[in-house]
Design an enzyme around this catalytic site. Structure first.
Site, PDB file in Angstrom:
ATOM      1  N   ASP A  57       0.830  -1.203   0.000  1.00 20.19           N
ATOM      2  CA  ASP A  57       0.000   0.000   0.000  1.00 20.19           C
ATOM      3  C   ASP A  57       0.870   1.262   0.000  1.00 20.19           C
ATOM      4  O   ASP A  57       1.971   1.261   0.557  1.00 20.19           O
ATOM      5  CB  ASP A  57      -0.909  -0.010   1.237  1.00 20.19           C
ATOM      6  CG  ASP A  57      -2.045   0.994   1.126  1.00 20.19           C
ATOM      7  OD1 ASP A  57      -2.323   1.462   0.003  1.00 20.19           O
ATOM      8  OD2 ASP A  57      -2.654   1.311   2.158  1.00 20.19           O
ATOM      9  N   GLY A  58       0.349   2.319  -0.611  1.00 14.61           N
ATOM     10  CA  GLY A  58       1.026   3.616  -0.552  1.00 14.61           C
ATOM     11  C   GLY A  58       1.599   4.096  -1.874  1.00 14.61           C
ATOM     12  O   GLY A  58       2.280   5.130  -1.909  1.00 14.61           O
ATOM     13  N   ARG A  82      -0.448   9.164 -10.158  1.00 11.43           N
ATOM     14  CA  ARG A  82      -0.607   7.892  -9.421  1.00 11.43           C
ATOM     15  C   ARG A  82      -0.005   6.700 -10.176  1.00 11.43           C
ATOM     16  O   ARG A  82       0.556   5.795  -9.583  1.00 11.43           O
ATOM     17  CB  ARG A  82      -2.097   7.607  -9.182  1.00 11.43           C
ATOM     18  CG  ARG A  82      -2.754   8.488  -8.155  1.00 11.43           C
ATOM     19  CD  ARG A  82      -4.218   8.085  -7.969  1.00 11.43           C
ATOM     20  NE  ARG A  82      -4.349   6.737  -7.445  1.00 11.43           N
ATOM     21  CZ  ARG A  82      -4.258   6.431  -6.151  1.00 11.43           C
ATOM     22  NH1 ARG A  82      -4.050   7.361  -5.261  1.00 11.43           N
ATOM     23  NH2 ARG A  82      -4.378   5.187  -5.748  1.00 11.43           N
ATOM     24  N   SER A 122      -7.341  -5.754  -5.712  1.00 14.13           N
ATOM     25  CA  SER A 122      -8.448  -6.366  -4.961  1.00 14.13           C
ATOM     26  C   SER A 122      -9.735  -6.319  -5.774  1.00 14.13           C
ATOM     27  O   SER A 122      -9.861  -5.553  -6.740  1.00 14.13           O
ATOM     28  CB  SER A 122      -8.653  -5.628  -3.638  1.00 14.13           C
ATOM     29  OG  SER A 122      -9.224  -4.365  -3.879  1.00 14.13           O
ATOM     30  N   ASN A 177     -10.830  -2.937  -5.967  1.00 15.11           N
ATOM     31  CA  ASN A 177     -10.069  -2.019  -6.834  1.00 15.11           C
ATOM     32  C   ASN A 177     -10.713  -1.826  -8.212  1.00 15.11           C
ATOM     33  O   ASN A 177     -10.420  -0.852  -8.910  1.00 15.11           O
ATOM     34  CB  ASN A 177      -8.618  -2.477  -7.009  1.00 15.11           C
ATOM     35  CG  ASN A 177      -7.739  -2.284  -5.788  1.00 15.11           C
ATOM     36  OD1 ASN A 177      -6.765  -3.013  -5.587  1.00 15.11           O
ATOM     37  ND2 ASN A 177      -8.069  -1.301  -4.947  1.00 15.11           N
ATOM     38  N   GLU A 189       1.827 -13.471  12.188  1.00 15.46           N
ATOM     39  CA  GLU A 189       2.288 -12.276  12.895  1.00 15.46           C
ATOM     40  C   GLU A 189       2.044 -11.079  11.968  1.00 15.46           C
ATOM     41  O   GLU A 189       2.343 -11.156  10.760  1.00 15.46           O
ATOM     42  CB  GLU A 189       3.787 -12.393  13.223  1.00 15.46           C
ATOM     43  CG  GLU A 189       4.105 -13.497  14.203  1.00 15.46           C
ATOM     44  CD  GLU A 189       3.409 -13.320  15.556  1.00 15.46           C
ATOM     45  OE1 GLU A 189       3.232 -12.173  15.994  1.00 15.46           O
ATOM     46  OE2 GLU A 189       3.035 -14.343  16.164  1.00 15.46           O
TER      47      GLU A 189
HETATM   48  C1  FPP Z   1      -2.079   0.145  -3.317  1.00 15.22           C
HETATM   49  O1  FPP Z   1      -1.582   1.447  -3.307  1.00 15.22           O
HETATM   50  C2  FPP Z   1      -1.524  -0.569  -4.456  1.00 15.22           C
HETATM   51  C3  FPP Z   1      -2.254  -1.066  -5.483  1.00 15.22           C
HETATM   52  C4  FPP Z   1      -3.727  -0.982  -5.554  1.00 15.22           C
HETATM   53  C5  FPP Z   1      -1.604  -1.709  -6.627  1.00 15.22           C
HETATM   54  C6  FPP Z   1      -0.376  -2.479  -6.303  1.00 15.22           C
HETATM   55  C7  FPP Z   1       0.300  -2.812  -7.555  1.00 15.22           C
HETATM   56  C8  FPP Z   1       1.622  -2.808  -7.727  1.00 15.22           C
HETATM   57  C9  FPP Z   1       2.615  -2.606  -6.647  1.00 15.22           C
HETATM   58  C10 FPP Z   1       2.140  -3.111  -9.064  1.00 15.22           C
HETATM   59  C11 FPP Z   1       2.022  -4.594  -9.213  1.00 15.22           C
HETATM   60  C12 FPP Z   1       2.685  -5.052 -10.368  1.00 15.22           C
HETATM   61  C13 FPP Z   1       2.736  -6.336 -10.689  1.00 15.22           C
HETATM   62  C14 FPP Z   1       3.564  -6.716 -11.826  1.00 15.22           C
HETATM   63  C15 FPP Z   1       2.023  -7.411  -9.939  1.00 15.22           C
HETATM   64  P1  FPP Z   1      -2.596   2.670  -3.484  1.00 15.22           P
HETATM   65  O2  FPP Z   1      -2.639   3.029  -4.901  1.00 15.22           O
HETATM   66  O3  FPP Z   1      -3.910   2.306  -2.874  1.00 15.22           O
HETATM   67  O4  FPP Z   1      -1.866   3.762  -2.650  1.00 15.22           O
HETATM   68  P2  FPP Z   1      -2.523   4.925  -1.823  1.00 15.22           P
HETATM   69  O5  FPP Z   1      -3.236   4.289  -0.657  1.00 15.22           O
HETATM   70  O6  FPP Z   1      -1.349   5.729  -1.380  1.00 15.22           O
HETATM   71  O7  FPP Z   1      -3.441   5.682  -2.733  1.00 15.22           O
END
Ligand code: FPP
Length: 251
Positions: free
Chosen positions: A20-21, A33, A65, A68, A205
């Site tokens: 996350d983040g 983003r 998710s 998402n 954990e």
């Molecule tokens: C949450 O951060 C992250 C996601 C919804 C996407 C995660 C995806 C990746 C790290 C790329 C994955 C790539 C592959 C190849 C599997 P957020 O966007 O919700 O962050 P925020 O809470 O700061 O808005």
């Protein structure tokens, strides 16, 4: 350096990660983003390789998710094309890592599904580590599907209600091929599980850190493993019972 501090004989076998983040990381740098997700994908690559070198057998990450899908189309499409680009078989073959997916993958774009199945099949024999990516995944969806599978076995007569145990549920989940996570890491400062591996993390954990996912790296991973190693895993037993049982010393 946490890398030097961790006990190499007590490495968690399975680490689950809520990455996350990405969005906040991008915003803090005045970026879009989407650039946060690109940086997040690079962090995933680096953490996967580092975990495997440390001896972590399984890494399971929450990449997209069920919820998402409700994000703006532009972000969803950007994440899908990033996924397509990053599903590079050479990365899995070069690092001897098996690639797996959990989730409602039928909802993913066809080109992503095709590339995903290619990577799953080509990397199936790799043994050093397993990277499982949760895509279009939520725990409530997964448990609901498992309940339906079990109910239909009861209905057709191949399973009696009295025979249902927690192993029956384990085996009906998408994660049937995985041991339960020893450690669950969530980056980005939020203190919740967000519908991720709720059944499987019953005794994991939990480790939460403020670091945004794109900044999470090998040293941050070692810091989380070090924190895990300071915990006493009791699985419902007393502290005395656990410390007197040699096989539990490292659980
Ligand atoms: C949450 O951060 C992250 C996601 C919804 C996407 C995660 C995806 C990746 C790290 C790329 C994955 C790539 C592959 C190849 C599997 P957020 O966007 O919700 O962050 P925020 O809470 O700061 O808005």
């Amino acid at each position: 350096m946490y890398k030097e501090k961790i006990d190499k004989n007590n490495i968690p076998q399975h680490i689950a990660i809520i990455m996350d983040g990405n969005g906040r990381w991008a915003k803090a740098q005045g970026k879009h983003r989407g650039e946060g997700h690109i940086a997040g994908a690079q962090a995933l690559h680096d953490v996967m390789v580092a975990a495997s070198k440390l001896g972590v057998k399984y890494v399971t990450v929450y990449a997209f998710s069920t919820e998402n899908w409700r994000r703006p189309d532009e972000e969803v499409n950007g994440l899908m094309s990033l996924l397509f680009k990053k599903l590079d078989i050479d990365i899995f073959m070069d690092n001897d890592i098996r690639f797996c997916v959990i989730g409602d993958t039928a909802r993913l774009p066809e080109d992503v599904q095709e590339r995903m199945h290619y990577c799953i099949n080509r990397s199936a024999g790799n043994q050093t580590g397993t990277l499982t990516v949760a895509l279009s995944y939520s725990s409530k969806w997964e448990i609901t599907e498992a309940v339906k599978k079990i109910a239909s076995r009861v209905k057709e007569g191949s399973l009696r209600i009295e025979e249902i145990t927690d192993s029956t549920v384990d085996e009906a989940l998408n994660t049937a091929f995985l041991p339960d996570p020893d450690l669950l890491i969530r980056t980005g400062g939020e203190l919740r599980l967000s519908n991720y591996l709720l059944w499987q993390c019953a005794y994991s954990e939990l480790y939460f850190c403020d670091t945004f996912w794109p900044d999470f790296n090998e040293e941050e991973l070692c810091k989380a493993i070090y924190a895990y190693q300071q915990r006493e895993r009791r699985f419902g037993k007393t502290s005395e019972q656990v410390s007197n049982t040699p096989e539990n010393c490292h659980q």
